[in-house]
Design a protein around this motif. Sequence first.
Motif, PDB file in Angstrom:
ATOM      1  N   GLN A   1       1.263  -0.781   0.005  1.00  0.00           N
ATOM      2  CA  GLN A   1      -0.512  -0.283  -0.117  1.00  0.00           C
ATOM      3  C   GLN A   1       0.899   1.659   0.154  1.00  0.00           C
ATOM      4  OE1 GLN A   1      -2.318  -0.723   3.281  1.00  0.00           O
ATOM      5  NE2 GLN A   1      -4.164  -1.642   2.048  1.00  0.00           N
ATOM      6  N   PHE A   2       0.128   2.043  -0.533  1.00  0.00           N
ATOM      7  CA  PHE A   2       1.409   3.528  -0.215  1.00  0.00           C
ATOM      8  C   PHE A   2       0.325   4.713   0.478  1.00  0.00           C
ATOM      9  CE2 PHE A   2      -2.448   4.774  -3.398  1.00  0.00           C
ATOM     10  CZ  PHE A   2      -3.192   5.757  -2.938  1.00  0.00           C
ATOM     11  N   TYR A   3       1.834   5.730   1.030  1.00  0.00           N
ATOM     12  CA  TYR A   3       1.451   6.598   1.748  1.00  0.00           C
ATOM     13  C   TYR A   3       1.135   7.896   1.140  1.00  0.00           C
ATOM     14  CZ  TYR A   3       1.304   9.182   5.821  1.00  0.00           C
ATOM     15  OH  TYR A   3       1.563  10.404   6.835  1.00  0.00           O
ATOM     16  N   ASP A   4      -0.057   8.575   1.338  1.00  0.00           N
ATOM     17  CA  ASP A   4       0.788   9.860   0.794  1.00  0.00           C
ATOM     18  C   ASP A   4       0.334  11.051   1.996  1.00  0.00           C
ATOM     19  OD1 ASP A   4      -2.241   9.565   0.584  1.00  0.00           O
ATOM     20  OD2 ASP A   4      -1.912  10.519  -1.426  1.00  0.00           O
ATOM     21  N   GLU A   5       0.157  12.711   1.664  1.00  0.00           N
ATOM     22  CA  GLU A   5      -0.061  13.454   2.825  1.00  0.00           C
ATOM     23  C   GLU A   5       0.772  15.002   1.886  1.00  0.00           C
ATOM     24  OE1 GLU A   5       0.917  14.837   7.104  1.00  0.00           O
ATOM     25  OE2 GLU A   5       1.804  12.821   7.009  1.00  0.00           O
ATOM     26  N   TYR A   6      -0.174  15.695   2.598  1.00  0.00           N
ATOM     27  CA  TYR A   6      -0.071  17.070   1.844  1.00  0.00           C
ATOM     28  C   TYR A   6       0.692  17.872   3.235  1.00  0.00           C
ATOM     29  CZ  TYR A   6      -2.442  16.859  -2.476  1.00  0.00           C
ATOM     30  OH  TYR A   6      -2.946  16.149  -3.815  1.00  0.00           O
ATOM     31  N   ILE A   7       1.570  18.504   3.108  1.00  0.00           N
ATOM     32  CA  ILE A   7       2.010  19.709   4.297  1.00  0.00           C
ATOM     33  C   ILE A   7       2.259  20.616   4.083  1.00  0.00           C
ATOM     34  CG2 ILE A   7       3.827  19.425   5.807  1.00  0.00           C
ATOM     35  CD1 ILE A   7       4.347  16.422   5.164  1.00  0.00           C
ATOM     36  N   ASP A   8       1.591  21.377   4.904  1.00  0.00           N
ATOM     37  CA  ASP A   8       2.146  23.205   4.584  1.00  0.00           C
ATOM     38  C   ASP A   8       3.236  23.149   5.265  1.00  0.00           C
ATOM     39  OD1 ASP A   8       0.133  24.300   4.055  1.00  0.00           O
ATOM     40  OD2 ASP A   8      -0.843  23.867   5.864  1.00  0.00           O
ATOM     41  N   LEU A   9       5.309  23.033   4.347  1.00  0.00           N
ATOM     42  CA  LEU A   9       6.265  23.722   4.863  1.00  0.00           C
ATOM     43  C   LEU A   9       6.492  24.393   5.973  1.00  0.00           C
ATOM     44  CD1 LEU A   9       7.968  22.870   1.739  1.00  0.00           C
ATOM     45  CD2 LEU A   9       6.851  21.283   3.651  1.00  0.00           C
ATOM     46  N   TYR A  10       5.428  25.395   5.840  1.00  0.00           N
ATOM     47  CA  TYR A  10       6.003  26.267   6.829  1.00  0.00           C
ATOM     48  C   TYR A  10       5.807  26.128   8.403  1.00  0.00           C
ATOM     49  CZ  TYR A  10       0.698  28.310   8.042  1.00  0.00           C
ATOM     50  OH  TYR A  10       0.198  27.594   7.714  1.00  0.00           O
ATOM     51  N   LYS A  11       5.067  25.438   8.253  1.00  0.00           N
ATOM     52  CA  LYS A  11       4.425  24.721   9.914  1.00  0.00           C
ATOM     53  C   LYS A  11       5.232  23.463  10.231  1.00  0.00           C
ATOM     54  CE  LYS A  11      -0.719  24.549   9.253  1.00  0.00           C
ATOM     55  NZ  LYS A  11      -1.965  24.126   8.768  1.00  0.00           N
ATOM     56  N   ILE A  12       6.331  23.215   9.557  1.00  0.00           N
ATOM     57  CA  ILE A  12       7.570  22.482  10.155  1.00  0.00           C
ATOM     58  C   ILE A  12       9.011  22.231   9.992  1.00  0.00           C
ATOM     59  CG2 ILE A  12       5.455  20.160   9.405  1.00  0.00           C
ATOM     60  CD1 ILE A  12       8.296  20.070   6.332  1.00  0.00           C
ATOM     61  N   GLU A  13       8.842  24.368   9.786  1.00  0.00           N
ATOM     62  CA  GLU A  13      10.448  24.628   9.954  1.00  0.00           C
ATOM     63  C   GLU A  13      10.470  24.852  11.192  1.00  0.00           C
ATOM     64  OE1 GLU A  13      12.647  28.292   8.350  1.00  0.00           O
ATOM     65  OE2 GLU A  13      10.356  28.583   7.989  1.00  0.00           O
ATOM     66  N   ILE A  14      12.184  24.691  11.468  1.00  0.00           N
ATOM     67  CA  ILE A  14      12.735  24.555  13.090  1.00  0.00           C
ATOM     68  C   ILE A  14      13.298  26.155  12.598  1.00  0.00           C
ATOM     69  CG2 ILE A  14      13.974  24.429  15.053  1.00  0.00           C
ATOM     70  CD1 ILE A  14      13.505  21.443  13.941  1.00  0.00           C
ATOM     71  N   LEU A  15      13.248  27.355  13.138  1.00  0.00           N
ATOM     72  CA  LEU A  15      13.703  28.645  13.206  1.00  0.00           C
ATOM     73  C   LEU A  15      14.856  28.554  13.760  1.00  0.00           C
ATOM     74  CD1 LEU A  15      10.498  30.842  13.401  1.00  0.00           C
ATOM     75  CD2 LEU A  15      11.770  29.904  11.349  1.00  0.00           C
ATOM     76  N   THR A  16      16.507  29.413  12.771  1.00  0.00           N
ATOM     77  CA  THR A  16      17.386  29.624  13.030  1.00  0.00           C
ATOM     78  C   THR A  16      17.508  30.633  14.534  1.00  0.00           C
ATOM     79  OG1 THR A  16      17.512  31.194  11.781  1.00  0.00           O
ATOM     80  CG2 THR A  16      18.683  28.998  10.807  1.00  0.00           C
ATOM     81  N   PRO A  17      18.012  30.272  15.340  1.00  0.00           N
ATOM     82  CA  PRO A  17      17.861  32.089  16.101  1.00  0.00           C
ATOM     83  C   PRO A  17      18.025  33.133  16.136  1.00  0.00           C
ATOM     84  CG  PRO A  17      19.844  29.876  17.044  1.00  0.00           C
ATOM     85  CD  PRO A  17      18.820  30.339  15.451  1.00  0.00           C
ATOM     86  N   PRO A  18      17.256  34.784  16.460  1.00  0.00           N
ATOM     87  CA  PRO A  18      17.407  35.595  16.414  1.00  0.00           C
ATOM     88  C   PRO A  18      18.858  35.796  16.005  1.00  0.00           C
ATOM     89  CG  PRO A  18      16.219  35.599  17.894  1.00  0.00           C
ATOM     90  CD  PRO A  18      16.022  34.076  18.621  1.00  0.00           C
ATOM     91  N   LEU A  19      19.517  36.740  14.580  1.00  0.00           N
ATOM     92  CA  LEU A  19      20.535  37.467  14.609  1.00  0.00           C
ATOM     93  C   LEU A  19      21.144  38.439  15.457  1.00  0.00           C
ATOM     94  CD1 LEU A  19      20.136  36.380  10.824  1.00  0.00           C
ATOM     95  CD2 LEU A  19      20.711  35.248  12.099  1.00  0.00           C
ATOM     96  N   ASN A  20      21.772  38.671  15.738  1.00  0.00           N
ATOM     97  CA  ASN A  20      22.901  40.046  16.010  1.00  0.00           C
ATOM     98  C   ASN A  20      22.341  40.748  17.940  1.00  0.00           C
ATOM     99  OD1 ASN A  20      24.330  39.890  13.902  1.00  0.00           O
ATOM    100  ND2 ASN A  20      23.573  40.974  12.632  1.00  0.00           N
ATOM    101  N   VAL A  21      22.301  39.752  18.464  1.00  0.00           N
ATOM    102  CA  VAL A  21      21.662  40.104  19.775  1.00  0.00           C
ATOM    103  C   VAL A  21      22.759  40.798  20.621  1.00  0.00           C
ATOM    104  CG1 VAL A  21      20.626  38.595  21.964  1.00  0.00           C
ATOM    105  CG2 VAL A  21      19.946  37.466  19.474  1.00  0.00           C
ATOM    106  N   THR A  22      22.010  41.901  21.178  1.00  0.00           N
ATOM    107  CA  THR A  22      23.134  42.793  21.534  1.00  0.00           C
ATOM    108  C   THR A  22      22.355  43.100  22.693  1.00  0.00           C
ATOM    109  OG1 THR A  22      22.232  45.073  20.411  1.00  0.00           O
ATOM    110  CG2 THR A  22      24.711  43.615  19.839  1.00  0.00           C
ATOM    111  N   VAL A  23      22.938  43.489  24.042  1.00  0.00           N
ATOM    112  CA  VAL A  23      22.134  43.670  24.648  1.00  0.00           C
ATOM    113  C   VAL A  23      23.304  45.392  25.758  1.00  0.00           C
ATOM    114  CG1 VAL A  23      22.008  43.530  27.445  1.00  0.00           C
ATOM    115  CG2 VAL A  23      21.895  41.292  25.756  1.00  0.00           C
ATOM    116  N   ASN A  24      22.897  46.163  26.438  1.00  0.00           N
ATOM    117  CA  ASN A  24      23.531  47.363  26.320  1.00  0.00           C
ATOM    118  C   ASN A  24      22.768  47.433  27.654  1.00  0.00           C
ATOM    119  OD1 ASN A  24      25.308  47.952  24.450  1.00  0.00           O
ATOM    120  ND2 ASN A  24      23.972  48.054  22.655  1.00  0.00           N
ATOM    121  N   TYR A  25      23.459  47.768  28.276  1.00  0.00           N
ATOM    122  CA  TYR A  25      23.325  48.263  30.303  1.00  0.00           C
ATOM    123  C   TYR A  25      23.686  50.258  30.133  1.00  0.00           C
ATOM    124  CZ  TYR A  25      21.362  48.653  34.964  1.00  0.00           C
ATOM    125  OH  TYR A  25      21.583  48.990  36.215  1.00  0.00           O
TER     126      TYR A  25
END
Length: 153
Positions: A95-119
């Motif tokens: 038997q075959f298996y098939d599925e439709y997937i929204d790719l944006y829902k399965i994306e693991i995002l990279t961390p935010p860029l250029n994080v800076t902290v100034n006090y």
Amino acid sequence: PVFAGMNGSAIENFSCVIYNISLMNCTWQAGRDAPGDTQYFLYWENSRYDDAMECELYIKDENGRNTGCRFQNVKIATEKAYFLVNGSSNDSLIQFYDEYIDLYKIEILTPPLNVTVNYTRDSSGCVITWQPPLTSHMKRGKCFEYEISIRNK
């Protein structure tokens, strides 16, 4: 719907994840009642305008059976992607298996860029800034939500 093939021979636990912006891994398990010689093949269409493509880099188990696929240069389209896994065996129809997937829902995002902290000692206190993470499909940074966890040491 009636699917040709032996019950329990289709793959199980199919899942995909996108990481590092354009890499995608899909994995599955062999059907619990599939004959031992069953081999599986993955095809996918990123959108209805694309041709179906077979996996180029299969992940294999210790018996040489395809149990996953690695993709490179994946672009997230605005519509659902279509995945189809079929199988072949000398003993019976699979038997075959098939599925439709929204790719944006399965994306693991990279961390935010250029994080800076100034006090500073004035009224502004602590200022934390960053840029949105990289992604292949979202161009507007305002679509992201962030959570900051501050721990005093």
